[in-house]
Design a protein around this motif. Structure first.
Motif, PDB file in Angstrom:
ATOM      1  N   TYR A  83      -6.475  -7.346   0.825  1.00 25.73           N
ATOM      2  CA  TYR A  83      -5.177  -7.293   0.156  1.00 25.73           C
ATOM      3  C   TYR A  83      -4.563  -5.903   0.276  1.00 25.73           C
ATOM      4  O   TYR A  83      -5.258  -4.921   0.488  1.00 25.73           O
ATOM      5  N   GLY A  84      -3.251  -5.841   0.067  1.00 27.03           N
ATOM      6  CA  GLY A  84      -2.557  -4.562  -0.009  1.00 27.03           C
ATOM      7  C   GLY A  84      -2.029  -4.349  -1.412  1.00 27.03           C
ATOM      8  O   GLY A  84      -1.896  -5.291  -2.197  1.00 27.03           O
ATOM      9  N   PHE A  85      -1.739  -3.113  -1.733  1.00 29.09           N
ATOM     10  CA  PHE A  85      -1.173  -2.790  -3.040  1.00 29.09           C
ATOM     11  C   PHE A  85      -0.300  -1.560  -2.910  1.00 29.09           C
ATOM     12  O   PHE A  85      -0.618  -0.635  -2.160  1.00 29.09           O
ATOM     13  N   MET A  86       0.824  -1.571  -3.640  1.00 22.75           N
ATOM     14  CA  MET A  86       1.722  -0.420  -3.663  1.00 22.75           C
ATOM     15  C   MET A  86       2.146  -0.180  -5.105  1.00 22.75           C
ATOM     16  O   MET A  86       2.568  -1.102  -5.803  1.00 22.75           O
ATOM     17  N   TYR A  87       2.007   1.073  -5.529  1.00 22.32           N
ATOM     18  CA  TYR A  87       2.371   1.494  -6.879  1.00 22.32           C
ATOM     19  C   TYR A  87       3.419   2.587  -6.776  1.00 22.32           C
ATOM     20  O   TYR A  87       3.202   3.602  -6.110  1.00 22.32           O
ATOM     21  N   LEU A  88       4.564   2.367  -7.399  1.00 18.08           N
ATOM     22  CA  LEU A  88       5.636   3.364  -7.428  1.00 18.08           C
ATOM     23  C   LEU A  88       5.801   3.827  -8.866  1.00 18.08           C
ATOM     24  O   LEU A  88       5.965   3.001  -9.768  1.00 18.08           O
ATOM     25  N   ASN A  89       5.765   5.132  -9.061  1.00 18.31           N
ATOM     26  CA  ASN A  89       5.941   5.694 -10.393  1.00 18.31           C
ATOM     27  C   ASN A  89       7.086   6.705 -10.345  1.00 18.31           C
ATOM     28  O   ASN A  89       6.988   7.730  -9.683  1.00 18.31           O
ATOM     29  N   LEU A  90       8.173   6.365 -11.029  1.00 13.36           N
ATOM     30  CA  LEU A  90       9.317   7.266 -11.146  1.00 13.36           C
ATOM     31  C   LEU A  90       9.165   8.045 -12.435  1.00 13.36           C
ATOM     32  O   LEU A  90       9.079   7.456 -13.514  1.00 13.36           O
ATOM     33  N   GLN A 130       6.835   1.515 -12.031  1.00 13.38           N
ATOM     34  CA  GLN A 130       6.935   1.986 -13.402  1.00 13.38           C
ATOM     35  C   GLN A 130       7.886   3.170 -13.470  1.00 13.38           C
ATOM     36  O   GLN A 130       7.925   3.997 -12.555  1.00 13.38           O
ATOM     37  N   VAL A 131       8.645   3.233 -14.550  1.00 14.28           N
ATOM     38  CA  VAL A 131       9.545   4.352 -14.810  1.00 14.28           C
ATOM     39  C   VAL A 131       9.044   5.035 -16.078  1.00 14.28           C
ATOM     40  O   VAL A 131       8.889   4.377 -17.115  1.00 14.28           O
ATOM     41  N   ASP A 132       8.750   6.310 -15.982  1.00 15.99           N
ATOM     42  CA  ASP A 132       8.257   7.093 -17.114  1.00 15.99           C
ATOM     43  C   ASP A 132       9.181   8.276 -17.347  1.00 15.99           C
ATOM     44  O   ASP A 132       9.846   8.752 -16.427  1.00 15.99           O
ATOM     45  N   GLU A 133       9.175   8.769 -18.588  1.00 15.46           N
ATOM     46  CA  GLU A 133       9.873  10.001 -18.895  1.00 15.46           C
ATOM     47  C   GLU A 133       8.998  10.869 -19.766  1.00 15.46           C
ATOM     48  O   GLU A 133       8.017  10.386 -20.315  1.00 15.46           O
ATOM     49  N   GLY A 134       9.381  12.180 -19.905  1.00 18.55           N
ATOM     50  CA  GLY A 134       8.637  13.141 -20.709  1.00 18.55           C
ATOM     51  C   GLY A 134       7.903  12.460 -21.861  1.00 18.55           C
ATOM     52  O   GLY A 134       7.786  11.262 -21.877  1.00 18.55           O
ATOM     53  N   PRO A 135       7.359  13.117 -22.787  1.00 16.35           N
ATOM     54  CA  PRO A 135       7.567  14.532 -23.084  1.00 16.35           C
ATOM     55  C   PRO A 135       6.612  15.432 -22.307  1.00 16.35           C
ATOM     56  O   PRO A 135       5.422  15.182 -22.251  1.00 16.35           O
TER      57      PRO A 135
END
Length: 152
Positions: A83-90, A130-135
């Protein structure tokens, strides 16, 4: 900031044009606008970095995909193996509205799916965005890039 980091299984290198995907994702980030129509992410601070994992294990290693066969999974040619997998984290700084965060995530998903959907028609691949922000507990910046994009 913002930084988009892509982690992916190395077996995708031969089926996904990663340099093109990175450029398209950066362009999509630069096109995101807030509720007032202003550019959300600074041009000089937008980065997309992709890292293949040369060693990986995903799920059962492809056994279920091979056992299911092309007809049962809807794949046109069957899965060629692992299998393949791709993880994007902004990761973005604090202060954007939930609607702006959603627009950014939707834009990244649309660009990534435009690249991956054809590949996913022949291979089993997982995709997470996934989209993350601070702190942030520490945030220092030093750059000669930002002055290039300041308008007078």
């Amino acid at each position: 900031m913002p930084h988009l980091v892509i982690l992916y299984t190395g077996n995708l290198d031969h089926v996904v044009e990663m340099p093109a995907l990175c450029r398209e994702l950066a362009d999509a980030m630069l096109a995101v606008r807030d509720e007032a129509g202003a550019q959300v992410f600074p041009t000089g601070g937008t980065r997309v970095l992709a890292y293949p994992a040369p060693h990986f294990a995903v799920g059962d290693g492809g056994a279920a995909g091979r056992a299911a066969g092309a007809g049962k999974t809807g794949l046109s040619t069957g899965d060629p193996g692992e299998y393949g997998f791709m993880y994007l984290n902004l990761r973005m700084a604090r202060g954007r509205t939930a609607a702006t965060q959603q627009r950014a995530g939707d834009a990244l998903l649309a660009v990534t799916r435009a690249r991956l959907d054809a590949v996913m028609a022949t291979r089993h691949i997982g995709l997470t965005i996934q989209v993350d922000e601070g702190p942030e507990v520490f945030d220092a910046k030093h750059s000669t890039l930002h002055p290039l994009f300041k308008t007078s």
